[in-house]
Design a protein around this motif. Structure first.
Motif, PDB file in Angstrom:
ATOM      1  N   GLY A   1     -27.492 -55.795 -22.722  1.00 34.68           N
ATOM      2  CA  GLY A   1     -27.569 -54.919 -21.557  1.00 34.68           C
ATOM      3  C   GLY A   1     -27.542 -53.445 -21.906  1.00 34.68           C
ATOM      4  O   GLY A   1     -27.779 -52.590 -21.035  1.00 34.68           O
TER       5      GLY A   1
ATOM      6  N   GLN B   1     -18.617 -66.422 -32.627  1.00 35.11           N
ATOM      7  CA  GLN B   1     -18.566 -67.578 -33.517  1.00 35.11           C
ATOM      8  C   GLN B   1     -19.153 -67.316 -34.901  1.00 35.11           C
ATOM      9  O   GLN B   1     -18.611 -67.760 -35.900  1.00 35.11           O
ATOM     10  CB  GLN B   1     -19.347 -68.698 -32.848  1.00 35.11           C
ATOM     11  CG  GLN B   1     -19.190 -70.026 -33.526  1.00 35.11           C
ATOM     12  CD  GLN B   1     -20.263 -70.961 -33.034  1.00 35.11           C
ATOM     13  OE1 GLN B   1     -20.479 -71.087 -31.831  1.00 35.11           O
ATOM     14  NE2 GLN B   1     -20.950 -71.597 -33.948  1.00 35.11           N
TER      15      GLN B   1
ATOM     16  N   GLY C   1     -19.675 -64.214 -35.890  1.00 39.32           N
ATOM     17  CA  GLY C   1     -19.212 -62.874 -36.211  1.00 39.32           C
ATOM     18  C   GLY C   1     -17.719 -62.924 -36.490  1.00 39.32           C
ATOM     19  O   GLY C   1     -17.250 -63.839 -37.164  1.00 39.32           O
TER      20      GLY C   1
ATOM     21  N   GLY D   1     -21.492 -63.197 -21.764  1.00 44.95           N
ATOM     22  CA  GLY D   1     -20.329 -64.075 -21.937  1.00 44.95           C
ATOM     23  C   GLY D   1     -20.723 -65.477 -22.358  1.00 44.95           C
ATOM     24  O   GLY D   1     -20.140 -66.462 -21.898  1.00 44.95           O
TER      25      GLY D   1
ATOM     26  N   GLY E   1     -22.401 -55.019 -20.604  1.00 45.07           N
ATOM     27  CA  GLY E   1     -23.726 -55.645 -20.690  1.00 45.07           C
ATOM     28  C   GLY E   1     -23.734 -56.850 -21.600  1.00 45.07           C
ATOM     29  O   GLY E   1     -24.685 -57.067 -22.351  1.00 45.07           O
TER      30      GLY E   1
ATOM     31  N   ASN F   1     -20.840 -55.602 -15.798  1.00 50.61           N
ATOM     32  CA  ASN F   1     -22.127 -56.309 -15.825  1.00 50.61           C
ATOM     33  C   ASN F   1     -22.752 -56.200 -14.433  1.00 50.61           C
ATOM     34  O   ASN F   1     -22.049 -56.281 -13.428  1.00 50.61           O
ATOM     35  CB  ASN F   1     -21.900 -57.778 -16.201  1.00 50.61           C
ATOM     36  CG  ASN F   1     -23.178 -58.449 -16.648  1.00 50.61           C
ATOM     37  OD1 ASN F   1     -24.178 -58.461 -15.932  1.00 50.61           O
ATOM     38  ND2 ASN F   1     -23.151 -59.004 -17.855  1.00 50.61           N
TER      39      ASN F   1
ATOM     40  N   ARG G   1     -23.972 -60.735 -30.500  1.00 49.33           N
ATOM     41  CA  ARG G   1     -24.984 -61.053 -31.513  1.00 49.33           C
ATOM     42  C   ARG G   1     -26.363 -60.557 -31.096  1.00 49.33           C
ATOM     43  O   ARG G   1     -27.159 -60.134 -31.948  1.00 49.33           O
ATOM     44  CB  ARG G   1     -25.007 -62.561 -31.746  1.00 49.33           C
ATOM     45  CG  ARG G   1     -26.062 -62.974 -32.725  1.00 49.33           C
ATOM     46  CD  ARG G   1     -25.774 -64.322 -33.307  1.00 49.33           C
ATOM     47  NE  ARG G   1     -26.997 -64.965 -33.739  1.00 49.33           N
ATOM     48  CZ  ARG G   1     -27.039 -66.184 -34.242  1.00 49.33           C
ATOM     49  NH1 ARG G   1     -25.932 -66.896 -34.341  1.00 49.33           N
ATOM     50  NH2 ARG G   1     -28.160 -66.721 -34.628  1.00 49.33           N
TER      51      ARG G   1
ATOM     52  N   GLN H   1     -20.126 -57.500 -35.232  1.00 51.54           N
ATOM     53  CA  GLN H   1     -20.398 -58.639 -34.334  1.00 51.54           C
ATOM     54  C   GLN H   1     -19.157 -59.463 -34.036  1.00 51.54           C
ATOM     55  O   GLN H   1     -18.437 -59.886 -34.927  1.00 51.54           O
ATOM     56  CB  GLN H   1     -21.461 -59.555 -34.946  1.00 51.54           C
ATOM     57  CG  GLN H   1     -21.844 -60.702 -34.004  1.00 51.54           C
ATOM     58  CD  GLN H   1     -22.814 -61.664 -34.640  1.00 51.54           C
ATOM     59  OE1 GLN H   1     -23.748 -61.242 -35.331  1.00 51.54           O
ATOM     60  NE2 GLN H   1     -22.616 -62.951 -34.442  1.00 51.54           N
TER      61      GLN H   1
HETATM   62  P1  FAD Z   1     -27.451 -61.572 -22.797  1.00 54.28           P
HETATM   63  O1  FAD Z   1     -26.944 -62.957 -22.717  1.00 54.28           O
HETATM   64  O2  FAD Z   1     -28.897 -61.349 -22.699  1.00 54.28           O
HETATM   65  O3  FAD Z   1     -26.680 -60.748 -21.688  1.00 54.28           O
HETATM   66  C1  FAD Z   1     -26.982 -59.418 -21.369  1.00 54.28           C
HETATM   67  C2  FAD Z   1     -26.179 -59.084 -20.140  1.00 54.28           C
HETATM   68  O4  FAD Z   1     -26.338 -57.712 -19.854  1.00 54.28           O
HETATM   69  C3  FAD Z   1     -26.617 -59.841 -18.885  1.00 54.28           C
HETATM   70  O5  FAD Z   1     -25.503 -60.553 -18.348  1.00 54.28           O
HETATM   71  C4  FAD Z   1     -27.100 -58.769 -17.934  1.00 54.28           C
HETATM   72  O6  FAD Z   1     -26.776 -59.045 -16.585  1.00 54.28           O
HETATM   73  C5  FAD Z   1     -26.349 -57.549 -18.422  1.00 54.28           C
HETATM   74  N1  FAD Z   1     -27.035 -56.280 -18.158  1.00 54.28           N
HETATM   75  C6  FAD Z   1     -28.308 -55.937 -18.436  1.00 54.28           C
HETATM   76  N2  FAD Z   1     -28.525 -54.660 -18.097  1.00 54.28           N
HETATM   77  C7  FAD Z   1     -27.367 -54.179 -17.585  1.00 54.28           C
HETATM   78  C8  FAD Z   1     -26.952 -52.930 -17.059  1.00 54.28           C
HETATM   79  N3  FAD Z   1     -27.787 -51.881 -17.037  1.00 54.28           N
HETATM   80  N4  FAD Z   1     -25.685 -52.824 -16.601  1.00 54.28           N
HETATM   81  C9  FAD Z   1     -24.823 -53.864 -16.613  1.00 54.28           C
HETATM   82  N5  FAD Z   1     -25.161 -55.063 -17.122  1.00 54.28           N
HETATM   83  C10 FAD Z   1     -26.398 -55.225 -17.603  1.00 54.28           C
HETATM   84  N6  FAD Z   1     -23.378 -64.462 -29.734  1.00 54.28           N
HETATM   85  C11 FAD Z   1     -22.403 -63.580 -29.996  1.00 54.28           C
HETATM   86  O7  FAD Z   1     -22.197 -62.625 -29.255  1.00 54.28           O
HETATM   87  N7  FAD Z   1     -21.639 -63.728 -31.110  1.00 54.28           N
HETATM   88  C12 FAD Z   1     -21.797 -64.742 -31.968  1.00 54.28           C
HETATM   89  O8  FAD Z   1     -21.094 -64.796 -32.975  1.00 54.28           O
HETATM   90  C13 FAD Z   1     -22.808 -65.710 -31.696  1.00 54.28           C
HETATM   91  N8  FAD Z   1     -22.977 -66.765 -32.505  1.00 54.28           N
HETATM   92  C14 FAD Z   1     -23.921 -67.704 -32.174  1.00 54.28           C
HETATM   93  C15 FAD Z   1     -24.047 -68.848 -32.946  1.00 54.28           C
HETATM   94  C16 FAD Z   1     -24.971 -69.808 -32.631  1.00 54.28           C
HETATM   95  C17 FAD Z   1     -25.075 -71.027 -33.479  1.00 54.28           C
HETATM   96  C18 FAD Z   1     -25.794 -69.627 -31.506  1.00 54.28           C
HETATM   97  C19 FAD Z   1     -26.796 -70.681 -31.136  1.00 54.28           C
HETATM   98  C20 FAD Z   1     -25.690 -68.502 -30.723  1.00 54.28           C
HETATM   99  C21 FAD Z   1     -24.759 -67.519 -31.054  1.00 54.28           C
HETATM  100  N9  FAD Z   1     -24.617 -66.364 -30.292  1.00 54.28           N
HETATM  101  C22 FAD Z   1     -23.601 -65.505 -30.556  1.00 54.28           C
HETATM  102  C23 FAD Z   1     -25.618 -65.997 -29.258  1.00 54.28           C
HETATM  103  C24 FAD Z   1     -25.162 -66.307 -27.859  1.00 54.28           C
HETATM  104  O9  FAD Z   1     -25.509 -67.623 -27.518  1.00 54.28           O
HETATM  105  C25 FAD Z   1     -25.836 -65.339 -26.865  1.00 54.28           C
HETATM  106  O10 FAD Z   1     -27.235 -65.443 -27.016  1.00 54.28           O
HETATM  107  C26 FAD Z   1     -25.432 -63.885 -27.054  1.00 54.28           C
HETATM  108  O11 FAD Z   1     -24.027 -63.765 -27.079  1.00 54.28           O
HETATM  109  C27 FAD Z   1     -25.989 -63.062 -25.879  1.00 54.28           C
HETATM  110  O12 FAD Z   1     -25.662 -61.728 -26.056  1.00 54.28           O
HETATM  111  P2  FAD Z   1     -25.543 -60.765 -24.814  1.00 54.28           P
HETATM  112  O13 FAD Z   1     -24.467 -61.234 -23.883  1.00 54.28           O
HETATM  113  O14 FAD Z   1     -25.436 -59.393 -25.350  1.00 54.28           O
HETATM  114  O15 FAD Z   1     -26.984 -60.886 -24.159  1.00 54.28           O
END
Ligand code: FAD
Length: 337
Positions: free
Chosen positions: A228, A269, A271, A286, A283, A304, A253, A266
């Motif tokens: 985000g 899991q 990280g 979860g 942003g 968010n 991540r 990071q």
């Molecule tokens: P997104 O899920 O895309 O969320 C972005 C959020 O930002 C959304 O909720 C949206 O509503 C919000 N947003 C957008 N613009 C704005 C704005 N202007 N103002 C307010 N809110 C806004 N992830 C980790 O974090 N750490 C790990 O260690 C990790 N290990 C993983 C291991 C495996 C094996 C797998 C398969 C995945 C792993 N992941 C990990 C990835 C995880 O599944 C998610 O894809 C990742 O955490 C998503 O990151 P995010 O929340 O930043 O992005």
């Protein structure tokens, strides 16, 4: 193998630059809980040289005993001499449980020791408990919980037929033991003749990475950004908020994979596991893999724009809104103080 011969909870007290690492104190904290249930003691195993004060510190941090091997060959971590020394100690002392930090060193060392003593190892644990064996209820087993299948399930693993029961444990997950100089000091200087051939590697040079920012595992306040944030340039606003609060920045991540933030920031899991007093998620949706690394934080604020984002399920305070409006307002208010 007669299980009853095996006694005590042993903790590998990892050291770097002759300083015991925080993860060792966390393992002592957890080890004490396990030892209480098993009515036994916690022994820290310290390998190094000129570390008498650190051996004492381990006692002040709650280890009932310290086995200290003072040997030049163990000054800096090297696989073979460490495996040799620990293997000797395990064969001689027969611990019921042996814990290592799931660090680069622990991950290299623990599987080798477990293979040599013909027991199992559960890697990267996030939970440890004691439970009666399902077939012989008078026998108590260590139940070792770790994320599996990409963090979608938590697997609980036991090693009922072998001793020691061995695990590596994620740093930052367990509560560190409390320091008290009232605790008695009980250090055993343990001699091992490590064969010269064990030293099959020579360290020519050590280059240290200079940390410009606080390590996220040590930070009391983390301002964490996710997808985000929409770009690396937007992290400046999170840096400003973190600086005003006396904390540092971390990331999901998605933000790391996008190249906006370095990998050492990071959380999650794959990280680092963090447990700050305050975690501000900006942003970040979860995802379960992210929550695995931060849900033990003392106080969580989530910002968010999507009110259904799962991050709000673990947040103490949730702000539904645009980060680029909310964060500047927070900064403005903090500057007034
Ligand atoms: P997104 O899920 O895309 O969320 C972005 C959020 O930002 C959304 O909720 C949206 O509503 C919000 N947003 C957008 N613009 C704005 C704005 N202007 N103002 C307010 N809110 C806004 N992830 C980790 O974090 N750490 C790990 O260690 C990790 N290990 C993983 C291991 C495996 C094996 C797998 C398969 C995945 C792993 N992941 C990990 C990835 C995880 O599944 C998610 O894809 C990742 O955490 C998503 O990151 P995010 O929340 O930043 O992005």
């Amino acid at each position: 193998m007669n299980n009853t011969e095996y006694k005590g909870v042993f903790v590998f007290a990892e050291q770097r630059d002759r300083k015991v690492q925080k993860v060792a104190i966390e393992l002592i904290g957890k080890g004490k809980e396990l030892a209480k249930e098993l009515q036994t003691t916690v022994t820290a195993v310290l390998l190094g040289t000129d570390m008498e004060d650190e051996a004492k510190r381990l006692c002040y941090c709650g280890a009932d005993n310290v086995i200290y091997v003072n040997d030049e060959m163990l000054d800096v971590y090297m696989t073979e001499p460490y495996v040799y020394a620990l293997n000797q100690i395990v064969i001689d002392k027969k611990p019921e449980i042996m814990l290592f930090g799931a660090t680069a060193i622990g991950r290299d060392l623990a599987p080798r020791v477990s293979a040599r003593v013909h027991t199992g190892l559960t890697a990267d644990c996030t939970g440890l408990t004691i439970e009666p064996d399902s077939d012989e209820p008078e026998k108590l087993n260590l139940m070792m919980t770790r994320p599996a299948f990409g963090g979608n399930i938590m697997a609980t693993i036991a090693c009922p037929n072998h001793r020691p029961q061995m695990a590596t444990v994620r740093p930052g997950v367990m509560q560190a033991a409390k320091y008290s100089e009232v605790n008695p000091v009980n250090v055993e200087e343990y001699k091992i003749n490590i064969p010269k051939e064990c030293k099959n590697v020579e360290i020519l040079e050590v280059t240290k990475i200079i940390q410009q920012r606080m390590n996220i595992e040590d930070a009391k306040i983390l301002v964490s950004g996710g997808r985000g944030m929409h770009g690396s340039e937007n992290y400046a606003v999170l840096e400003e908020l973190a600086d005003l609060l006396g904390g540092t920045i971390s990331a999901s991540r998605a933000a790391v994979d996008a190249g906006w933030v370095p990998k050492d920031r990071q959380v999650g899991q794959t990280g680092k596991t963090v447990r700050p007093n305050l975690y501000i998620a900006c942003g970040i949706s979860g995802a379960i893999q992210h929550l695995a690394g931060m849900e033990e934080s003392e106080f969580i604020i989530a910002i968010n724009k999507d009110e259904t984002a799962p991050i709000f399920d673990v947040a103490d305070v949730g702000i539904v809104g645009d980060i680029f409006k909310v964060v500047p307002l927070l900064i403005e208010e903090l500057k007034k103080e």
